[in-house]
Scaffold this motif. Sequence first.
Motif, PDB file in Angstrom:
ATOM      1  N   ASP A 116      20.756 -49.965  19.861  1.00 46.74           N
ATOM      2  CA  ASP A 116      21.736 -48.891  19.754  1.00 46.74           C
ATOM      3  C   ASP A 116      22.690 -48.921  20.943  1.00 46.74           C
ATOM      4  O   ASP A 116      22.297 -49.240  22.062  1.00 46.74           O
ATOM      5  CB  ASP A 116      21.027 -47.529  19.714  1.00 46.74           C
ATOM      6  N   LYS A 119      26.795 -43.960  24.387  1.00 47.18           N
ATOM      7  CA  LYS A 119      28.012 -43.246  24.011  1.00 47.18           C
ATOM      8  C   LYS A 119      29.177 -43.625  24.929  1.00 47.18           C
ATOM      9  O   LYS A 119      28.993 -43.890  26.110  1.00 47.18           O
ATOM     10  CB  LYS A 119      27.766 -41.738  24.103  1.00 47.18           C
ATOM     11  N   ALA A 134      30.937 -52.173  15.110  1.00 47.75           N
ATOM     12  CA  ALA A 134      30.795 -50.940  14.334  1.00 47.75           C
ATOM     13  C   ALA A 134      29.912 -49.924  15.060  1.00 47.75           C
ATOM     14  O   ALA A 134      30.236 -48.732  15.106  1.00 47.75           O
ATOM     15  CB  ALA A 134      30.216 -51.271  12.964  1.00 47.75           C
ATOM     16  N   LYS A 135      28.808 -50.395  15.673  1.00 47.45           N
ATOM     17  CA  LYS A 135      27.905 -49.479  16.379  1.00 47.45           C
ATOM     18  C   LYS A 135      28.569 -48.886  17.618  1.00 47.45           C
ATOM     19  O   LYS A 135      28.402 -47.697  17.915  1.00 47.45           O
ATOM     20  CB  LYS A 135      26.628 -50.212  16.782  1.00 47.45           C
ATOM     21  N   GLU A 137      31.839 -48.477  18.186  1.00 48.34           N
ATOM     22  CA  GLU A 137      32.891 -47.548  17.792  1.00 48.34           C
ATOM     23  C   GLU A 137      32.330 -46.284  17.164  1.00 48.34           C
ATOM     24  O   GLU A 137      32.898 -45.207  17.307  1.00 48.34           O
ATOM     25  CB  GLU A 137      33.879 -48.255  16.868  1.00 48.34           C
ATOM     26  N   ALA A 138      31.177 -46.396  16.470  1.00 41.63           N
ATOM     27  CA  ALA A 138      30.535 -45.214  15.892  1.00 41.63           C
ATOM     28  C   ALA A 138      30.005 -44.285  16.991  1.00 41.63           C
ATOM     29  O   ALA A 138      29.949 -43.066  16.810  1.00 41.63           O
ATOM     30  CB  ALA A 138      29.393 -45.638  14.972  1.00 41.63           C
ATOM     31  N   ALA A 139      29.630 -44.873  18.151  1.00 42.55           N
ATOM     32  CA  ALA A 139      29.129 -44.069  19.259  1.00 42.55           C
ATOM     33  C   ALA A 139      30.270 -43.572  20.153  1.00 42.55           C
ATOM     34  O   ALA A 139      30.022 -43.012  21.225  1.00 42.55           O
ATOM     35  CB  ALA A 139      28.163 -44.908  20.099  1.00 42.55           C
ATOM     36  N   GLY A 140      31.533 -43.779  19.727  1.00 40.94           N
ATOM     37  CA  GLY A 140      32.670 -43.273  20.475  1.00 40.94           C
ATOM     38  C   GLY A 140      33.190 -44.238  21.540  1.00 40.94           C
ATOM     39  O   GLY A 140      34.019 -43.856  22.359  1.00 40.94           O
TER      40      GLY A 140
END
Length: 147
Positions: A116, A119, A134-135, A137-140
């Motif tokens: 993971d 942030k 993707a991971k 950018e998904a975490a900001g």
Amino acid sequence: MLDRLSPHPGSKHRLKRVGRGPGSGVGKTSGRGIKGQGKRSAGRETPFWFEGGQMPLARRLPKRGFFNVHRVTHQIVNLAALADFGDGARVDRDALIARGLIAKRGGGVKILGEGDAPKNLTVVAQSISAGARAKIEAAGGSVELTQ
């Protein structure tokens, strides 16, 4: 003072005087054996890899494959290893070297998506997998690709 300097005992060897009769142990052929290239005066000039005229080892063995001189190598870092950086950190080559995650030499850095992402992470790398991007950018976080 300089006149009292001398070499350490045992560090200097006496010169071997060859060809001074049978009693010396190195008479007649002077320790070079009988006949052949090593006996001649130019025998010392052959390179260490010379095999006496037989087909050299490098030519006897079969050649296989292809070596691409333009190959680009990457050092692999997974997202799980970036968890130590914490939230909001900037991860670049120097930061990864400082943490011991990659070697100083060895080409670019490629980020893979196992684990993971923290942030707000800013990742600077030469290459990144689609899953890792993707991971992050998904975490900001954000990704910057360099050459």
